[in-house]
Design an enzyme around this catalytic site. Structure first.
Site, short mmCIF file in Angstrom:
data_model
loop_
_atom_site.label_atom_id
_atom_site.label_comp_id
_atom_site.label_asym_id
_atom_site.label_seq_id
_atom_site.Cartn_x
_atom_site.Cartn_y
_atom_site.Cartn_z
N ASN A 204 -62.88 36.00 40.54
CA ASN A 204 -63.31 36.07 41.94
C ASN A 204 -64.62 35.33 42.13
O ASN A 204 -65.15 34.76 41.17
CB ASN A 204 -63.42 37.54 42.39
CG ASN A 204 -64.42 38.29 41.53
OD1 ASN A 204 -65.60 37.98 41.52
ND2 ASN A 204 -63.92 39.27 40.77
N ASP B 77 -59.18 43.89 39.69
CA ASP B 77 -58.36 45.10 39.74
C ASP B 77 -57.06 44.93 38.95
O ASP B 77 -56.48 45.90 38.50
CB ASP B 77 -58.01 45.44 41.20
CG ASP B 77 -59.23 45.96 41.93
OD1 ASP B 77 -59.98 46.75 41.33
OD2 ASP B 77 -59.45 45.57 43.09
N LYS C 86 -50.29 26.81 26.79
CA LYS C 86 -50.49 26.48 28.20
C LYS C 86 -49.16 26.56 28.96
O LYS C 86 -48.15 26.01 28.48
CB LYS C 86 -51.09 25.08 28.31
CG LYS C 86 -51.45 24.71 29.72
CD LYS C 86 -52.06 23.32 29.79
CE LYS C 86 -52.12 22.88 31.24
NZ LYS C 86 -52.38 21.48 31.37
N PHE D 209 -70.66 50.02 44.08
CA PHE D 209 -70.68 49.07 45.18
C PHE D 209 -69.27 49.07 45.79
O PHE D 209 -68.30 49.42 45.10
CB PHE D 209 -70.99 47.65 44.68
CG PHE D 209 -72.45 47.30 44.75
CD1 PHE D 209 -73.36 47.92 43.91
CD2 PHE D 209 -72.91 46.34 45.63
CE1 PHE D 209 -74.72 47.59 43.96
CE2 PHE D 209 -74.25 46.00 45.69
CZ PHE D 209 -75.16 46.62 44.86
N LYS E 227 -64.64 56.04 48.64
CA LYS E 227 -64.90 55.66 47.24
C LYS E 227 -66.01 56.54 46.64
O LYS E 227 -65.97 56.89 45.47
CB LYS E 227 -65.28 54.18 47.15
CG LYS E 227 -64.09 53.26 47.39
CD LYS E 227 -64.42 51.78 47.30
CE LYS E 227 -63.19 50.93 47.63
NZ LYS E 227 -63.45 49.51 47.74
N LYS F 292 -64.74 58.55 43.38
CA LYS F 292 -65.28 58.15 42.08
C LYS F 292 -66.47 59.01 41.65
O LYS F 292 -67.14 58.71 40.66
CB LYS F 292 -65.65 56.66 42.12
CG LYS F 292 -64.44 55.76 42.46
CD LYS F 292 -64.67 54.30 42.18
CE LYS F 292 -63.45 53.46 42.60
NZ LYS F 292 -63.47 52.09 42.12
O1 PMT Z 1 -72.30 38.56 42.49
P1 PMT Z 1 -72.69 38.15 43.89
O2 PMT Z 1 -72.20 36.77 44.23
O3 PMT Z 1 -74.15 38.33 44.16
O4 PMT Z 1 -71.93 39.11 44.90
C1 PMT Z 1 -72.25 40.46 44.95
C2 PMT Z 1 -71.00 41.33 45.17
C3 PMT Z 1 -70.36 41.02 46.51
C4 PMT Z 1 -70.00 41.10 44.04
C5 PMT Z 1 -71.52 42.83 45.10
O5 PMT Z 1 -72.48 43.03 46.08
C6 PMT Z 1 -70.38 43.81 45.30
O6 PMT Z 1 -70.01 44.16 46.40
N1 PMT Z 1 -69.82 44.30 44.16
C7 PMT Z 1 -68.65 45.18 44.12
C8 PMT Z 1 -67.40 44.38 44.23
C9 PMT Z 1 -66.15 45.22 44.03
O7 PMT Z 1 -65.49 45.07 43.08
O8 PMT Z 1 -65.95 46.12 44.96
P2 PMT Z 1 -64.66 47.14 44.99
O9 PMT Z 1 -64.74 47.81 46.31
O10 PMT Z 1 -63.42 46.40 44.63
O11 PMT Z 1 -64.96 48.16 43.80
C10 PMT Z 1 -65.66 49.38 44.02
C11 PMT Z 1 -66.50 49.73 42.81
O12 PMT Z 1 -65.65 49.98 41.68
C12 PMT Z 1 -67.47 48.66 42.36
O13 PMT Z 1 -68.67 49.29 41.98
C13 PMT Z 1 -66.80 48.03 41.16
O14 PMT Z 1 -67.76 47.54 40.20
C14 PMT Z 1 -66.01 49.18 40.59
N2 PMT Z 1 -64.78 48.79 39.90
C15 PMT Z 1 -63.78 48.16 40.57
C16 PMT Z 1 -62.60 47.84 39.91
C17 PMT Z 1 -62.46 48.17 38.54
N3 PMT Z 1 -61.37 47.86 37.87
N4 PMT Z 1 -63.48 48.77 37.89
C18 PMT Z 1 -64.62 49.09 38.54
O15 PMT Z 1 -65.55 49.65 37.95
#
Ligand code: PMT
Length: 406
Positions: free
Chosen positions: A210, A279, A289, A324, A338, A342
């Site tokens: 991403n 995810d 490849k 986040f 969330k 979580k």
């Molecule tokens: O890196 P930058 O370019 O500065 O951008 C910052 C950002 C946009 C990446 C950051 O500010 C941000 O929003 N990060 C969280 C992105 C994310 O994965 O969001 P989510 O809503 O999909 O996930 C929710 C939370 O679960 C997050 O804390 C994530 O780290 C966590 N997660 C998600 C999926 C997974 N398999 N494991 C996780 O731990």
């Protein structure tokens, strides 16, 4: 707003060829709206003129303890009274020796003796002078006296030699200044931050990932360190330099990140998951490849481990867990969902649709949501956003909010 804005920096320059770099640093400080007053030794003036520093700082340069024409009476006492911090760069072997012995035979060394503010020394000298036992003893002594030394770097020097003794880089010095100017409200806390994207390999050349640049996570790491925390940064592949003074653990896939994070989570006081973890991952990574066939390609994806969910399940008492959420709509509702699903203390909900927020930009606009409050922050730099997050996290240690969750 930079942490240096409005800060009064007294900038001492001593006689080394690296004095030309100090001129640029005075300019850099000015750009961050710090107020700079320069004190030069006579030897420094042999390398760069006072006029250069006067032009760059916008202020009269202080040079002589007995200058009757200068408007400051008792300059050696008064200069540091008005300052927040005293930076000496470059600091020569001679000046280090004087400071170690408490000698005050010029305006700058007298100012140091009279100062009640943090003193930061940036040594710069030839490698043989730097490694000499006399200099090393003087360094020990100045540290005992409470002065902060920014370790010089290793590299090629004006004398033609290569080795230790090269003036530190401005980034490291800036971090030292910011650390000393900010409250150490995370002192003694072990903090783990995740940053950047993960990459899920499809074959030897391709992966799913991403747009995360790591800027938000790295800003959190830098600002936590400045506030006194012991920081571990688990980072996906990004193009950012490792922040100074931080343990950096590079990972690639979500599985790598889960392993690194879960192995260390028990010892952490605060965990902030700003990484954009994939995810889904391909069911299998092909060893060769994948060839074009002229047809489309169907990919089988499977769910990745949700690291934050696992952390929420195994969190220990008094541990603060911050997630986040990258959202395009229904920000508050999704954030609250969330937060609860979580088992978090705080969720930072990110608007990812604005042109200056979210992925791969220097600014961000977030809402901070806990079980008891919700606050929307304005558009800020990622460093300022990080500081606002730490301001909030620091309050958790002052009240009973965590206890009620744990
Ligand atoms: O890196 P930058 O370019 O500065 O951008 C910052 C950002 C946009 C990446 C950051 O500010 C941000 O929003 N990060 C969280 C992105 C994310 O994965 O969001 P989510 O809503 O999909 O996930 C929710 C939370 O679960 C997050 O804390 C994530 O780290 C966590 N997660 C998600 C999926 C997974 N398999 N494991 C996780 O731990």
């Amino acid at each position: 707003m930079s942490g240096l804005q409005g800060k009064r920096v007294l900038f001492g320059v001593t006689g080394s060829i690296a004095a030309y770099k100090a001129a640029q640093w005075v300019r850099d400080l000015g750009k961050e709206e710090a107020l700079v007053d320069v004190v030069m030794t006579a030897a420094a003036e042999k390398f760069v003129t006072p006029l250069t520093f006067a032009a760059l700082s916008g202020n009269h340069v202080h040079r002589d303890m007995f200058d009757e024409a200068a408007e400051l009476v008792m300059a050696h006492i008064n200069l540091s009274r008005d300052a927040d911090i005293l930076l000496i760069a470059p600091a020569t072997a001679q000046t280090l020796a004087k400071l170690a012995a408490g000698i005050a035979d010029n305006l700058l060394t007298a100012v140091v003796l009279a100062a009640h503010i943090p003193v930061v020394l940036c040594p710069a000298m030839n490698t043989a002078m730097w490694t000499h036992a006399a200099t090393q003893n003087n360094l020990l002594r100045v540290r005992q006296l409470g002065y902060h030394v920014v370790q010089p770097g290793c590299g090629s020097m004006a004398c033609g030699e290569t080795g230790d003794g090269r003036l530190a880089e401005w980034d490291c010095v800036r971090e030292a200044l910011l650390s000393l100017l900010q409250p150490a409200d995370l002192s003694g806390k072990k903090v783990m931050i995740t940053a950047g994207p993960t990459r899920e390999p499809l074959d030897p050349v391709r992966f799913l990932s991403n747009r995360s640049s790591g800027k938000m996570g790295y800003a959190l790491a830098r600002t936590a360190r400045r506030r006194g925390a012991e920081v571990t940064l688990v980072t996906g592949p990004v193009a950012l330099p490792p922040p100074p003074g931080i343990v950096v653990i590079p990972v690639t896939t979500a599985e790598d990140m889960a392993e690194a994070v879960l192995a260390r989570s028990d010892e952490m006081d605060i965990i902030v998951k700003s990484a954009a973890v994939a995810d889904f991952k391909p069911l299998a990574c092909q060893s060769l490849k994948i060839k074009k066939t002229g047809q489309g390609l169907q990919l089988d994806l499977v769910k990745n481990i949700d690291i934050l969910l696992e952390l929420g399940k195994k969190r220990r008492k008094h541990q603060v867990l911050v997630g986040f959420a990258a959202e395009s709509h229904d920000h508050v509702e999704e954030g609250r969902r969330k937060l609860s699903a979580k088992n978090l203390d705080l969720i930072v909900v990110n608007d990812i649709l604005g042109p200056r927020t979210g992925f791969d930009v220097d600014t961000n606009q977030v809402s901070l949501i806990s079980r008891s409050f919700s606050r929307q922050l304005p558009l800020l730099s990622k460093e300022d956003t990080a500081d606002q997050i730490w301001d909030t996290v620091a309050t958790f240690f002052n009240d009973s909010q965590i206890e009620s969750l744990s």
